[in-house]
Every structure is written in structure tokens, then in C-alpha cells.
Motif scaffolding. Structure first.
Motif, PDB file in Angstrom:
ATOM      1  N   ALA A 119       0.859  -1.190   0.000  1.00  0.00           N
ATOM      2  CA  ALA A 119       0.000   0.000   0.000  1.00  0.00           C
ATOM      3  C   ALA A 119       0.888   1.230   0.000  1.00  0.00           C
ATOM      4  O   ALA A 119       2.018   1.187   0.484  1.00  0.00           O
ATOM      5  CB  ALA A 119      -0.920   0.005   1.229  1.00  0.00           C
ATOM      6  N   GLY A 120       0.372   2.329  -0.532  1.00  0.00           N
ATOM      7  CA  GLY A 120       1.228   3.509  -0.562  1.00  0.00           C
ATOM      8  C   GLY A 120       0.501   4.805  -0.829  1.00  0.00           C
ATOM      9  O   GLY A 120      -0.669   4.843  -1.207  1.00  0.00           O
ATOM     10  N   ASN A 121       1.229   5.868  -0.608  1.00  0.00           N
ATOM     11  CA  ASN A 121       0.805   7.236  -0.910  1.00  0.00           C
ATOM     12  C   ASN A 121       1.709   7.696  -2.043  1.00  0.00           C
ATOM     13  O   ASN A 121       2.852   8.080  -1.810  1.00  0.00           O
ATOM     14  CB  ASN A 121       0.966   8.111   0.339  1.00  0.00           C
ATOM     15  N   GLY A 125       8.572   8.838  -9.696  1.00  0.00           N
ATOM     16  CA  GLY A 125       7.422   9.467  -9.065  1.00  0.00           C
ATOM     17  C   GLY A 125       7.746   9.859  -7.641  1.00  0.00           C
ATOM     18  O   GLY A 125       8.898   9.872  -7.226  1.00  0.00           O
ATOM     19  N   GLY A 126       6.708  10.218  -6.914  1.00  0.00           N
ATOM     20  CA  GLY A 126       6.856  10.509  -5.494  1.00  0.00           C
ATOM     21  C   GLY A 126       6.119   9.438  -4.716  1.00  0.00           C
ATOM     22  O   GLY A 126       4.974   9.130  -5.033  1.00  0.00           O
ATOM     23  N   PHE A 127       6.752   8.862  -3.701  1.00  0.00           N
ATOM     24  CA  PHE A 127       6.088   7.744  -3.043  1.00  0.00           C
ATOM     25  C   PHE A 127       6.567   7.508  -1.615  1.00  0.00           C
ATOM     26  O   PHE A 127       7.722   7.708  -1.280  1.00  0.00           O
ATOM     27  CB  PHE A 127       6.285   6.443  -3.838  1.00  0.00           C
ATOM     28  N   THR A 128       5.604   7.105  -0.794  1.00  0.00           N
ATOM     29  CA  THR A 128       5.852   6.438   0.481  1.00  0.00           C
ATOM     30  C   THR A 128       5.048   5.155   0.435  1.00  0.00           C
ATOM     31  O   THR A 128       3.825   5.192   0.259  1.00  0.00           O
ATOM     32  CB  THR A 128       5.420   7.301   1.673  1.00  0.00           C
ATOM     33  N   VAL A 129       5.720   4.024   0.566  1.00  0.00           N
ATOM     34  CA  VAL A 129       5.080   2.725   0.350  1.00  0.00           C
ATOM     35  C   VAL A 129       5.390   1.806   1.527  1.00  0.00           C
ATOM     36  O   VAL A 129       6.524   1.773   2.020  1.00  0.00           O
ATOM     37  CB  VAL A 129       5.569   2.077  -0.959  1.00  0.00           C
ATOM     38  N   GLY A 130       4.376   1.061   1.955  1.00  0.00           N
ATOM     39  CA  GLY A 130       4.553   0.068   3.013  1.00  0.00           C
ATOM     40  C   GLY A 130       4.210  -1.313   2.499  1.00  0.00           C
ATOM     41  O   GLY A 130       3.327  -1.465   1.644  1.00  0.00           O
ATOM     42  N   GLY A 131       4.916  -2.312   3.016  1.00  0.00           N
ATOM     43  CA  GLY A 131       4.662  -3.667   2.554  1.00  0.00           C
ATOM     44  C   GLY A 131       4.861  -4.697   3.644  1.00  0.00           C
ATOM     45  O   GLY A 131       5.582  -4.471   4.626  1.00  0.00           O
ATOM     46  N   LEU A 132       4.217  -5.848   3.468  1.00  0.00           N
ATOM     47  CA  LEU A 132       4.343  -6.996   4.360  1.00  0.00           C
ATOM     48  C   LEU A 132       4.555  -8.235   3.506  1.00  0.00           C
ATOM     49  O   LEU A 132       3.923  -8.385   2.458  1.00  0.00           O
ATOM     50  CB  LEU A 132       3.063  -7.194   5.189  1.00  0.00           C
ATOM     51  N   ARG A 181       6.761  12.568  -0.989  1.00  0.00           N
ATOM     52  CA  ARG A 181       5.654  12.183  -0.114  1.00  0.00           C
ATOM     53  C   ARG A 181       6.186  12.006   1.308  1.00  0.00           C
ATOM     54  O   ARG A 181       7.285  11.501   1.508  1.00  0.00           O
ATOM     55  CB  ARG A 181       5.018  10.880  -0.590  1.00  0.00           C
ATOM     56  N   PRO A 182       5.402  12.393   2.318  1.00  0.00           N
ATOM     57  CA  PRO A 182       5.891  12.387   3.710  1.00  0.00           C
ATOM     58  C   PRO A 182       5.846  11.015   4.360  1.00  0.00           C
ATOM     59  O   PRO A 182       5.045  10.154   4.004  1.00  0.00           O
ATOM     60  CB  PRO A 182       4.916  13.344   4.400  1.00  0.00           C
ATOM     61  N   CYS A 183       6.713  10.825   5.345  1.00  0.00           N
ATOM     62  CA  CYS A 183       6.692   9.590   6.145  1.00  0.00           C
ATOM     63  C   CYS A 183       7.409   9.823   7.470  1.00  0.00           C
ATOM     64  O   CYS A 183       8.486  10.422   7.505  1.00  0.00           O
ATOM     65  CB  CYS A 183       7.361   8.441   5.397  1.00  0.00           C
ATOM     66  N   TYR A 184       6.807   9.317   8.557  1.00  0.00           N
ATOM     67  CA  TYR A 184       7.377   9.428   9.894  1.00  0.00           C
ATOM     68  C   TYR A 184       7.277   8.074  10.583  1.00  0.00           C
ATOM     69  O   TYR A 184       6.441   7.246  10.240  1.00  0.00           O
ATOM     70  CB  TYR A 184       6.626  10.491  10.704  1.00  0.00           C
ATOM     71  N   GLU A 240       6.433 -14.206   5.149  1.00  0.00           N
ATOM     72  CA  GLU A 240       7.339 -14.773   6.148  1.00  0.00           C
ATOM     73  C   GLU A 240       7.566 -13.814   7.321  1.00  0.00           C
ATOM     74  O   GLU A 240       8.319 -14.128   8.242  1.00  0.00           O
ATOM     75  CB  GLU A 240       8.674 -15.141   5.509  1.00  0.00           C
ATOM     76  N   GLY A 241       6.881 -12.640   7.278  1.00  0.00           N
ATOM     77  CA  GLY A 241       6.932 -11.743   8.433  1.00  0.00           C
ATOM     78  C   GLY A 241       7.850 -10.553   8.288  1.00  0.00           C
ATOM     79  O   GLY A 241       8.167  -9.889   9.274  1.00  0.00           O
ATOM     80  N   ILE A 242       8.287 -10.240   7.076  1.00  0.00           N
ATOM     81  CA  ILE A 242       9.087  -9.037   6.843  1.00  0.00           C
ATOM     82  C   ILE A 242       8.138  -7.860   6.658  1.00  0.00           C
ATOM     83  O   ILE A 242       7.136  -7.951   5.949  1.00  0.00           O
ATOM     84  CB  ILE A 242       9.970  -9.184   5.586  1.00  0.00           C
ATOM     85  N   GLY A 243       8.461  -6.746   7.295  1.00  0.00           N
ATOM     86  CA  GLY A 243       7.719  -5.507   7.101  1.00  0.00           C
ATOM     87  C   GLY A 243       8.659  -4.420   6.637  1.00  0.00           C
ATOM     88  O   GLY A 243       9.827  -4.393   7.023  1.00  0.00           O
ATOM     89  N   PHE A 244       8.170  -3.525   5.779  1.00  0.00           N
ATOM     90  CA  PHE A 244       9.037  -2.448   5.294  1.00  0.00           C
ATOM     91  C   PHE A 244       8.217  -1.232   4.887  1.00  0.00           C
ATOM     92  O   PHE A 244       7.040  -1.336   4.523  1.00  0.00           O
ATOM     93  CB  PHE A 244       9.886  -2.933   4.103  1.00  0.00           C
ATOM     94  N   VAL A 245       8.856  -0.077   4.982  1.00  0.00           N
ATOM     95  CA  VAL A 245       8.306   1.186   4.501  1.00  0.00           C
ATOM     96  C   VAL A 245       9.448   1.919   3.829  1.00  0.00           C
ATOM     97  O   VAL A 245      10.538   2.036   4.413  1.00  0.00           O
ATOM     98  CB  VAL A 245       7.733   2.048   5.650  1.00  0.00           C
ATOM     99  N   PHE A 246       9.236   2.406   2.603  1.00  0.00           N
ATOM    100  CA  PHE A 246      10.303   3.154   1.931  1.00  0.00           C
ATOM    101  C   PHE A 246       9.766   4.441   1.320  1.00  0.00           C
ATOM    102  O   PHE A 246       8.571   4.574   1.053  1.00  0.00           O
ATOM    103  CB  PHE A 246      11.013   2.289   0.883  1.00  0.00           C
ATOM    104  N   ARG A 247      10.699   5.371   1.101  1.00  0.00           N
ATOM    105  CA  ARG A 247      10.356   6.721   0.641  1.00  0.00           C
ATOM    106  C   ARG A 247      11.197   7.090  -0.577  1.00  0.00           C
ATOM    107  O   ARG A 247      12.356   6.680  -0.683  1.00  0.00           O
ATOM    108  CB  ARG A 247      10.615   7.714   1.774  1.00  0.00           C
ATOM    109  N   ASP A 248      10.618   7.871  -1.483  1.00  0.00           N
ATOM    110  CA  ASP A 248      11.335   8.241  -2.699  1.00  0.00           C
ATOM    111  C   ASP A 248      12.559   9.097  -2.385  1.00  0.00           C
ATOM    112  O   ASP A 248      12.666   9.704  -1.317  1.00  0.00           O
ATOM    113  CB  ASP A 248      10.406   8.983  -3.672  1.00  0.00           C
TER     114      ASP A 248
END
Length: 615
Positions: free
Chosen positions: A152-154, A217-224, A240-243, A227-235
Motif C-alpha cells: 500500500a502507498g501514498n 514518481g513521489g512515493f511512500t510505500v509500506g509492505g508486508l 511524499r511524507p513519512c514518519y 514470512e513476516g518481513i515488514g518495510f516502509v520506503f520513501r522516494d
């Protein structure tokens, strides 16, 4: 803003770091994580009202049992609807197992979304249709756990066709309308390749380092992952903002700092910004890393986040919005000829209230200066009445305009619809002295100018003021956005239409055909991304010429009251919002090459009479 536009989705990511029994013992509920996800999404509901979705991953699930769940909704009040479904599931379980809430293992086994990894999303549809299929998260399923992916992402991407081509995929109708579909195909492909090389132990950092440079593009994206890995990345430009916030119980990321602070009751300095080009990655065992995954470029964080999109409850955003209003004080004082006695200040719509406070402060500072100078000039020549009258002078403010409930017309005929639009706002009668008072109203921004012309100016003119001054807390919006805001057609911008009209007034409209020809030549050479041709259009006119034309264009026919428009300068915008210098919709300086391609295509569409997006 008075002209509504769709914008900026919202992201919520949670990774629980303790067993569910811990949350039951420490917080009195095994549902603590889901409760926090709900709050985190509700505190960002301003970021998406076209739909919402959630996904969860359960850790250490026996083979044959589901571990990835996803639920989406495009219904009104989508967030509460999603979580009501979860509550109903809990109620159903407790009906037959009254003590279930006291047994974490039982709850985890029976409640679908009671997982250790949670991903929430709020959608504003900048393209595609508004139905649940377009709501994030998207998922890819596989019989191998580590090859399952929720995303999912913005964001918006401007190179989706190229992404599909990389994998030799011919996109279907749905995929063509979804940037996330293209990003999902790329990420999932490389995730599978990484799992083949190292089964059950994917190096997610290497995967992100490989795929993120492909996204324009511009992006903040989260993923699962399954196997239990979680991640959030930013352009790399931080568009796009992320905290994020981390403690021994939880790892959380979201689109807005204030949402995290409120949800977890933590201080400002405890919530960190995920820096441009960085990713927050969490391993299945709960260990995490925040590191660079693509070389950061020039920081171009979206300035509209500070002007309008993000909630003003963030203390830095609140101060910046006040500064935007304060910075306009000198221009406004000149426009009213320093006549505060016969000027009334207000704001339209409510989201401009904080900038209004700043403008009011600027007026008050000037008035205090005048009071001091006058009193000093009297020497001893004053009495109590004279001094009291001077001290008690105030800036005149009133709630002149009131936004009524959302007006809807049951008739599709243009004349009837236009009649209804006029009544979106109502006025407070008796606030203005006819023919004497000037009205100054501040707005966040002026995009199309439609609401100003069809509703606000008509409405204010009924009060018969001497003059109406509309103040925009941001500069002229001149160019399309392609990084998440629904501003993609040149003809939608009143600043662009004003610039075209100024050209025509000068008899220089041939420049439009010259620029069209140049765009076509660049496109034939596959060089449309190399420069922003539309900049040359604006160079032919001054800012004041375009501003004056805008004032003329928003003045309805038959209104004889003078209307003036004042815009924030680019320089003062950057002074007020020093860390969010992304200004391509004002200046045409796009942070990625794809932006140049979009603006040039949008201009060609306009010239060729095509009412379609520039990307």
C-alpha cells in the motif's frame, strides 16, 4: 481550499514486537495493536475519503492455516466500517466463548486481523474508479509463504507503462488505471527471485535497492511479506511524507507525525522523519534497520503538505501556516491603502483559518505600531477618553462566510447545477457597511477559481462592500502535479488560462502554436522529458499581469464591485516552509524527468482539445 481537489493518500504501518499476552497484561487487551491501527487511520482520515483497506500477517502459523488477510471498502465511513467487521467477528467468537478475550492464543487463531504485522491505507483516488478493487493494500498470494506480498502507498508513478514492459506484461484495463498494480508486479517479481536464491530468508534490503530506482514518481510505500518481513520506503526526493516511531513494544510508520504522536502519546522528538531515499525494514524476529536504499536526490518535499493537506495539529505545520498568513501582511496593507478602520478580515474555507491567524497577527503588529507612534506624538496632549479610544482599536474580523452542508442537486441541467453551486456558502448579514468597508478573505490556494466565481464572489457582493480582496496563502498554481495530487490537466488551472488570455490580449497567441510544435518535436525524438516547455509561456507575462487577469476572470458578470487577488510569493513560501521546498506546481521545476514529460503532454492535450490526464 475553496476548489476541492483529491490528494495525498494516507499510510499506517504497525509491527508488534511482543507476544499478544504482553499487551493483554500491560494494556488490558489483546486487541491493542488493532486499536492503535484504527486510531492511526482515523487520525489521518483527512488523507483519504474514497476508501480504506487493511492487511495483516500472522507470525508462526502452522502450515495449511491462513496467515495473510486483507479487507477493503469504498463505502462512506470506510474506516469505521472495516473495524466494525472486526468487532462483529470478536463479538461472534465471544458469544460462544465468553472468556475468549482473556486467551491471546484463542483470539489469534480465530480473529483474522489479529496479526503481528498490520498495514492500513486511506485512499484518495487521483485516477481509476472509486470502488473497493482500487483500494490498497493490494496482495499477491503464493503457496510459498515468503512469496506472499501486501503493498500500500501514498504515491503516483509516471512510468507505469515502462514498468510493465520490463516484465513483458501487457496490462489489462484495471492495471492501466493503477500505479500500485505496476509497482506490485515489479516488487513481487524481484521478491520471488530473491526467495529462489535464499529460500525463506529474503534480503529485503537488496530487493528494495534493486527495484526502487525503477520508480519515477513521489512515493511512500509500506509492505508486508508472508514470512513476516515488514518495510516502509520513501522516494529519493522525499516528495511524499513519512514518519516513524519505535519502542520495545511497537514499530510504527505513518504519513503524518501528529497522527503517531496522538495515537501513541509520545513527544515530537520521539517521532522521526523517514529521510528521502531511506527504508524502515523489520525482520521476522522483530529486529529492524533504518537505512538508505537509494541515493537521495535534492530534497523536494511537497509544500502542499504544509499549506493544506496535512492536519494542522502538527506544531511545526501550525507555525508554518501562520507564517504563510503573516508573510502576506505587507501586500494586504498596500491593497487596502493601510485603512484598517474600514476593512474586515475573514477566511474561506475553514482550512484557511490558521493562515488567517497569521495574517491577523500581521495586521495587529502594524496597528500596534501605529498606536505607539500616535500616542508618543501627543506628548501630554491627551485625556483618558482619547487614550482609551486609541488603545481599544482592534482589527475587524468576522465570520463573513459560512459553508453550508454539502449541496447536491438532483437536476443535471447546467443552469440548475450552477444555481445550486452559488449556495455552497452563505453569508452573515449585517457585518459589512455597504459602500464603506473592504472585505479581505484568505484562502489556502486558488486552483480552478470556479467556486470563487460561481459562489464566493457572488455571495460576498450581496453585502455590497467597497471592494473584495481574495488572498491566497500559496503562489499561483501553474503546472500539473503527477506525484499524488489530482491536478493533471492544464485547462483546470485558472493561472494557466489567465496566462493564455494575457497572451491573446497582447496579440501574441502564436506562441502557443510554437510551443505545441516544440512539444511534438520533442515527443517524436523521445525527448519530451528533457525540459518543461510550458515555462516559456509564463515568461511572456509578469506575475502581476496574470494576477490581474485572474481577478478579472473570477469576477462574475454583472458584479461592479472591484475584485483584487493577492498571491503568496515563491520566496515567502520557502521562508515559511523551509523544509518542504517541493514547488513544481508553482515553478515548473519538477524533481524527476517524468514531471517534464507530464507537463508537456498536458499542454499538448490542452492545445489538441483532449480532456484527459497528462499521464
Amino acid at each position: 481550499m475553496s476548489d476541492p481537489i483529491k490528494h495525498e493518500c494516507g499510510l499506517a504501518f504497525i509491527r508488534l514486537r511482543k507476544p499478544f499476552s504482553h499487551y493483554l497484561k500491560q494494556h488490558g487487551t489483546v486487541m491493542w495493536g488493532l486499536n492503535k491501527l484504527y486510531l492511526l487511520m482515523e487520525k489521518q482520515h483527512n488523507r483519504g475519503q474514497d476508501g480504506a483497506g487493511i492487511a495483516s500477517i500472522k507470525l508462526n502459523v502452522e502450515a495449511g492455516y491462513p496467515f495473510l488477510h486483507r479487507m477493503r471498502s469504498a463505502e462512506p465511513q470506510a474506516i469505521s466500517g472495516l473495524f466494525k467487521n472486526i468487532a462483529d467477528e470478536v463479538d461472534e467468537l465471544c458469544r460462544y466463548n465468553p472468556d475468549a478475550l482473556k486467551h491471546p492464543g484463542l483470539m489469534k487463531g480465530h480473529i483474522k486481523f489479529l496479526g503481528e504485522l498490520l498495514l492500513g491505507h486511506l485512499r484518495y483516488g487521483t485516477q481509476g474508479k472509486n470502488n473497493a478493487d482500487f483500494c490498497h493494500p493490494f496482495i499477491k498470494r503464493n503457496t510459498v509463504p515468503g512469496r506472499n506480498l501486501a503493498l500500500a502507498g501514498n504515491f503516483n508513478l509516471v512510468n507505469t507503462n515502462e514498468l510493465f514492459e520490463k516484465l513483458n506484461i501487457v496490462p489489462g484495463t484495471f492495471q492501466k488505471q493503477s500505479d500500485l498494480a505496476a509497482m506490485m508486479e515489479i516488487l513481487h517479481h524481484y521478491l520471488i527471485e530473491a526467495d529462489k536464491q535464499n529460500p525463506g530468508n529474503v534480503d529485503i534490503k537488496s530487493v528494495l535497492q534493486e527495484v526502487i530506482p525503477m520508480f519515477d514518481g513521489g512515493f511512500t510505500v509500506g509492505g508486508l511479506t508472508g514470512e513476516g518481513i515488514g518495510f516502509v520506503f520513501r522516494d529519493r526526493h522525499g516528495i511524499r511524507p513519512c514518519y516513524y516511531y519505535i519502542d520495545d513494544e511497537v514499530i510504527v510508520a505513518a504519513s503524518e507525525r501528529a497522527a503517531i504522536r496522538t495515537t501513541f502519546n509520545v513527544g515530537e522528538n520521539e517521532v522521526k522523519e523517514l529521510m528521502p531515499g531511506n527504508a524502515l525494514m523489520v525482520k521476522p524476529n522483530g529486529e529492524y534497520e533504518v537505512t538508505e536504499v537509494i541515493t537521495p536526490g535534492e530534497r523536494k518535499a511537497c509544500s502542499f503538505e504544509r499549506i493544506y493537506f496535512s492536519r494542522g495539529s502538527d506544531e511545526k505545520i501550525y507555525k508554518e501556516r501562520k507564517a504563510l498568513g503573516l508573510n502576506l501582511s505587507e501586500q494586504v496593507l498596500n491593497a487596502i491603502d493601510f485603512d484598517l478602520k474600514n476593512t474586515i478580515f475573514s477566511y474561506i474555507p475553514n482550512t484557511a483559518e490558521v493562515a488567517f491567524f497569521g495574517l491577523h497577527k500581521g495586521m495587529q503588529l502594524y496597528l500596534n505600531k501605529i498606536k505607539t507612534e500616535r500616542i508618543l506624538s501627543w506628548g501630554k496632549d491627551f485625556d483618558e477618553e482619547k487614550l482609551s479610544e486609541m488603545i481599544n482599536r482592534r482589527i475587524r474580523t468576522d465570520k463573513i462566510a459560512i459553508k453550508d452542508v454539502k449541496m447536491r442537486t438532483f437536476i443535471t441541467e447546467d443552469a440548475s447545477r450552477n444555481e445550486m453551486v452559488q449556495h455552497v456558502y452563505d453569508i452573515t448579514y449585517g457585518t459589512v457597511r455597504p459602500g464603506i468597508d473592504t472585505i479581505v478573505v484568505i484562502d489556502d490556494s486558488i486552483v480552478r477559481g470556479t467556486t470563487l466565481k460561481e459562489s464566493i464572489i457572488k455571495m460576498l457582493s450581496r453585502l455590497q462592500p467597497k471592494k473584495i480582496i481574495v488572498v491566497s496563502s500559496c503562489p499561483q498554481i501553474r503546472y500539473p502535479d503527477c506525484y499524488g495530487i489530482d491536478m493533471s490537466k492544464m485547462g483546470d488551472f485558472i493561472a494557466f488560462n489567465a496566462a493564455v488570455n494575457v497572451l491573446k490580449d497582447k496579440g501574441e497567441e502564436s506562441l502557443l502554436d510554437e510551443l505545441l510544435q516544440k512539444c511534438r518535436e520533442l515527443k517524436e525524438q523521445n525527448l519530451l522529458h528533457t525540459e518543461n516547455v510550458v515555462k516559456q509561456l509564463y515568461k511572456s507575462s509578469t506575475v502581476d499581469e496574470i494576477t490581474n487577469k485572474i481577478a478579472e476572470m473570477i469576477t462574475p458578470a454583472g458584479i461592479n464591485i472591484p475584485v483584487q487577488v493577492i498571491f503568496q510569493s515563491i520566496e515567502d513560501l520557502h521562508k515559511a516552509c523551509p523544509n518542504n521546498l517541493g514547488d513544481w506546481y508553482f515553478t515548473g521545476d519538477y524533481p524527476t524527468e517524468g514531471g517534464n514529460r507530464v507537463v508537456n503532454q498536458a499542454f499538448m492535450n490542452y492545445m489538441e482539445g483532449k480532456n484527459e490526464r497528462g499521464y
